[in-house]
Design a protein around this motif. Structure first.
Motif, short mmCIF file in Angstrom:
data_model
loop_
_atom_site.label_atom_id
_atom_site.label_comp_id
_atom_site.label_asym_id
_atom_site.label_seq_id
_atom_site.Cartn_x
_atom_site.Cartn_y
_atom_site.Cartn_z
N ASN A 233 0.81 -1.13 -0.07
CA ASN A 233 0.07 0.07 0.16
C ASN A 233 0.97 1.20 0.15
OD1 ASN A 233 -1.42 2.23 1.68
ND2 ASN A 233 -3.32 0.82 0.75
N GLY A 234 0.84 1.81 -1.35
CA GLY A 234 1.88 2.96 -1.45
C GLY A 234 1.24 4.40 -1.52
N GLN A 235 2.26 5.19 -1.55
CA GLN A 235 1.89 6.85 -1.91
C GLN A 235 1.52 7.03 -3.42
OE1 GLN A 235 5.32 8.80 -0.34
NE2 GLN A 235 5.66 7.38 1.24
N VAL A 236 0.44 7.83 -3.32
CA VAL A 236 -0.02 8.53 -4.63
C VAL A 236 0.06 9.92 -4.62
CG1 VAL A 236 -1.88 8.53 -6.30
CG2 VAL A 236 -1.39 6.41 -5.15
N VAL A 237 0.68 10.60 -5.28
CA VAL A 237 0.96 12.20 -5.41
C VAL A 237 -0.40 12.53 -6.18
CG1 VAL A 237 2.27 14.18 -5.97
CG2 VAL A 237 3.29 11.71 -5.47
N ASP A 238 -1.57 12.87 -4.96
CA ASP A 238 -2.71 13.32 -5.95
C ASP A 238 -3.67 13.86 -4.78
OD1 ASP A 238 -4.60 12.94 -8.46
OD2 ASP A 238 -5.93 12.44 -6.57
N PRO A 239 -4.26 14.88 -4.74
CA PRO A 239 -5.19 15.61 -3.87
C PRO A 239 -6.29 14.79 -3.45
CG PRO A 239 -5.45 16.65 -5.99
CD PRO A 239 -4.34 15.80 -6.22
N GLU A 240 -6.70 13.84 -4.41
CA GLU A 240 -7.98 13.08 -4.12
C GLU A 240 -7.63 11.63 -3.49
OE1 GLU A 240 -11.18 12.91 -7.35
OE2 GLU A 240 -9.87 13.80 -8.63
N ILE A 241 -6.50 11.06 -3.90
CA ILE A 241 -6.02 9.87 -3.12
C ILE A 241 -4.70 10.04 -2.71
CG2 ILE A 241 -5.57 7.35 -3.89
CD1 ILE A 241 -7.08 7.90 -6.58
N LYS A 242 -4.61 9.77 -1.32
CA LYS A 242 -3.31 9.56 -0.55
C LYS A 242 -2.40 8.40 -0.48
CE LYS A 242 -3.30 11.51 3.34
NZ LYS A 242 -3.51 11.90 4.86
N SER A 265 -4.54 0.47 -7.64
CA SER A 265 -6.12 0.46 -7.19
C SER A 265 -6.57 1.61 -6.98
CB SER A 265 -6.36 -0.64 -6.15
OG SER A 265 -7.65 -0.53 -5.58
N ILE A 266 -7.56 2.43 -7.63
CA ILE A 266 -8.22 3.50 -7.54
C ILE A 266 -9.47 3.37 -6.80
CG2 ILE A 266 -9.04 5.64 -8.72
CD1 ILE A 266 -5.70 4.90 -8.60
N PRO A 267 -9.95 4.04 -5.72
CA PRO A 267 -11.15 3.59 -5.28
C PRO A 267 -12.49 4.22 -5.56
CG PRO A 267 -10.02 5.22 -3.97
CD PRO A 267 -9.13 4.97 -5.08
N PHE A 268 -12.64 4.61 -6.97
CA PHE A 268 -13.92 4.96 -7.62
C PHE A 268 -13.88 4.52 -9.03
CE2 PHE A 268 -10.95 8.52 -6.95
CZ PHE A 268 -10.46 8.92 -8.31
N THR A 269 -15.11 4.50 -9.50
CA THR A 269 -15.26 3.96 -10.98
C THR A 269 -16.03 5.10 -11.86
OG1 THR A 269 -17.39 2.89 -10.20
CG2 THR A 269 -15.29 1.53 -9.76
N GLY A 270 -16.44 4.62 -13.14
CA GLY A 270 -17.42 5.20 -13.89
C GLY A 270 -16.86 6.32 -14.48
N GLU A 271 -17.52 7.66 -14.71
CA GLU A 271 -16.93 8.85 -15.35
C GLU A 271 -15.97 9.67 -14.46
OE1 GLU A 271 -16.66 11.35 -18.38
OE2 GLU A 271 -18.00 9.32 -18.21
N ARG A 272 -16.15 9.37 -12.98
CA ARG A 272 -15.01 9.91 -12.05
C ARG A 272 -13.74 9.45 -12.45
NH1 ARG A 272 -14.99 9.91 -5.71
NH2 ARG A 272 -12.96 11.23 -5.50
N ALA A 273 -13.63 8.17 -12.54
CA ALA A 273 -12.44 7.33 -12.83
C ALA A 273 -11.71 7.60 -14.16
CB ALA A 273 -12.69 5.91 -12.69
N ARG A 274 -12.67 7.77 -15.38
CA ARG A 274 -12.12 7.86 -16.68
C ARG A 274 -11.52 9.43 -16.68
NH1 ARG A 274 -16.79 4.78 -17.83
NH2 ARG A 274 -18.21 6.42 -17.76
N GLU A 275 -12.27 10.44 -16.07
CA GLU A 275 -11.71 11.66 -16.04
C GLU A 275 -10.52 11.81 -15.29
OE1 GLU A 275 -14.76 14.27 -14.50
OE2 GLU A 275 -16.05 14.12 -16.42
N TRP A 276 -10.59 11.04 -14.08
CA TRP A 276 -9.42 11.25 -13.12
C TRP A 276 -8.05 10.40 -14.09
CZ3 TRP A 276 -5.75 7.58 -11.02
CH2 TRP A 276 -5.07 8.20 -10.10
#
Length: 381
Positions: A233-242, A265-276
């Motif tokens: 479980n590692g660091q992600v440099v992103d304001p939405e995902i730590k 592993s990104i904790p959301f799906t759908g359009e939000r995930a595509r845009e991210w």
């Protein structure tokens, strides 16, 4: 090179080296799926071998030899036709098995007598894997948690400018985190674990289980999968995902370069995930253009890490690259002084030495197996 030294040579990975033969016994990622559209061909270099990767019009990926058998030009500059690849120079065409199927300008074609190497290919978790070894490939390991419909996957390919084993050693080293990644942790507000860690490691069915406990009572668990996989479980440099679960492959290119593949592993799906994902990939592509330059400038003393924007998506990688390339693209391990905090590094090298010895002596190597309950942990804030 003495026999003992040969077993310790994890560095060189060409086709005729022990480490190279060992790594070829496993599926290795060679590209990210989203980076290779239908009808596209690219040159790749993996384990000191130049190859051609292309995706047919049907969507299937293929890995074949680097050069046309006719006049030896590079095949990736040619055209994809159906699930075949036509050479740019004189139009010879090859199918995904490497078989020549067409020879323009030959009044008496002999295509059935001409073929080039080809390798098994499959796709999984957003990565394209190839098997470069002999005989039938083993089953591709599966990671059920990363197959969940409740998450999205960010597949990443990062070019590195040091030997792959610098990065593999680093996989078992928690003592470096508070120093190498201190600035990122401050920026991200990740102060969950503090102080010098107590590291406990043990060989597992898959590789090495690592448990790390900190003075404040917090603890983490991570797994290393043989021969070159890190699951943490590692660091992600992103304001939405730590933080995120990261499955990492460290794949040699040649003696002084490797590719760091990650599945996040990104904790959301759908359009939000595509845009991210689109934002991340665009930003990542811009940053990749100067990452190696920044690292080299720091190592030459012309820049300092503090001069680099800590909000880069690859900032953690920049920190690691500076430390690992700073050891030397191929480090001199003979003059190391290992201590208690290096217990994971020591065990890793012992396992590698054992496996290379078995391979050299014609003995069975260990059959490594991932279990679905091997899940990395990190304490809640």
């Amino acid at each position: 090179m003495t026999r003992a030294a040969k077993y310790l040579d994890f560095i060189h990975t060409g086709p005729n080296t022990l480490a190279g033969k060992y790594l070829r016994m496993f599926w290795q990622p060679v590209f990210c799926s989203h980076e290779l559209g239908p009808g596209r061909a690219v040159p790749i270099r993996i384990l000191e071998e130049d190859l051609t990767l292309y995706r047919g019009d049907s969507g299937s990926p293929h890995v074949i030899g680097f050069r046309c058998a006719h006049r030896r030009t590079q095949l990736s500059i040619g055209w994809v036709e159906g699930d075949c690849l036509r050479c740019f120079y004189h139009g010879w065409k090859y199918d995904g098995s490497g078989q020549c199927v067409e020879q323009p300008a030959e009044p008496k074609p002999f295509a059935d007598k001409v073929s080039i190497p080809s390798y098994p290919v499959t796709e999984y978790l957003g990565l394209i894997f190839a098997y470069l070894g002999k005989g039938n490939p083993p089953p591709l390991p599966r990671y059920p948690k990363l197959e969940s419909s409740d998450i999205s996957l960010d597949a990443v390919r990062l070019d590195r400018i040091c030997n792959y084993f610098n990065n593999i050693d680093n996989s078992l080293d928690n003592a470096h985190v508070r120093f190498v990644h201190g600035r990122h942790r401050e920026t991200a507000g990740d102060e969950i674990v503090k102080g010098d860690p107590m590291i406990s490691v043990a060989e597992s069915e898959w590789g090495i289980k690592r448990e790390v406990r900190y003075p404040n009572g917090k603890a983490i668990t991570a797994y290393f999968g043989m021969p070159n996989i890190n699951y943490l479980n590692g660091q992600v440099v992103d304001p939405e995902i730590k933080r995120a679960d990261l499955l990492v492959f460290k794949v040699p290119v040649d003696d002084e370069h490797h590719i760091h593949f990650e599945v996040r592993s990104i904790p959301f799906t759908g359009e939000r995930a595509r845009e991210w994902l689109q934002r991340r990939r665009e930003k990542r592509a811009r940053e990749a253009a100067n990452r190696a330059v920044l690292v080299e400038e720091v190592l030459r003393g012309r820049l300092h890490l503090n001069d680099i924007d800590p909000n880069r998506t690859d900032y953690v990688m920049v920190e690691d690259e500076i430390a690992q390339t700073g050891q030397g693209k191929i480090p001199d391990r003979k003059h190391e002084h290992l201590g208690r905090s290096d217990t994971g590094v020591i065990l890793l090298r012992q396992i590698w030495q054992r496996e290379l010895r078995a391979l050299a002596e014609g003995q069975p190597t260990k059959q490594w197996t991932y279990r679905p309950d091997m899940i990395p942990t990190y304490p809640d804030s």
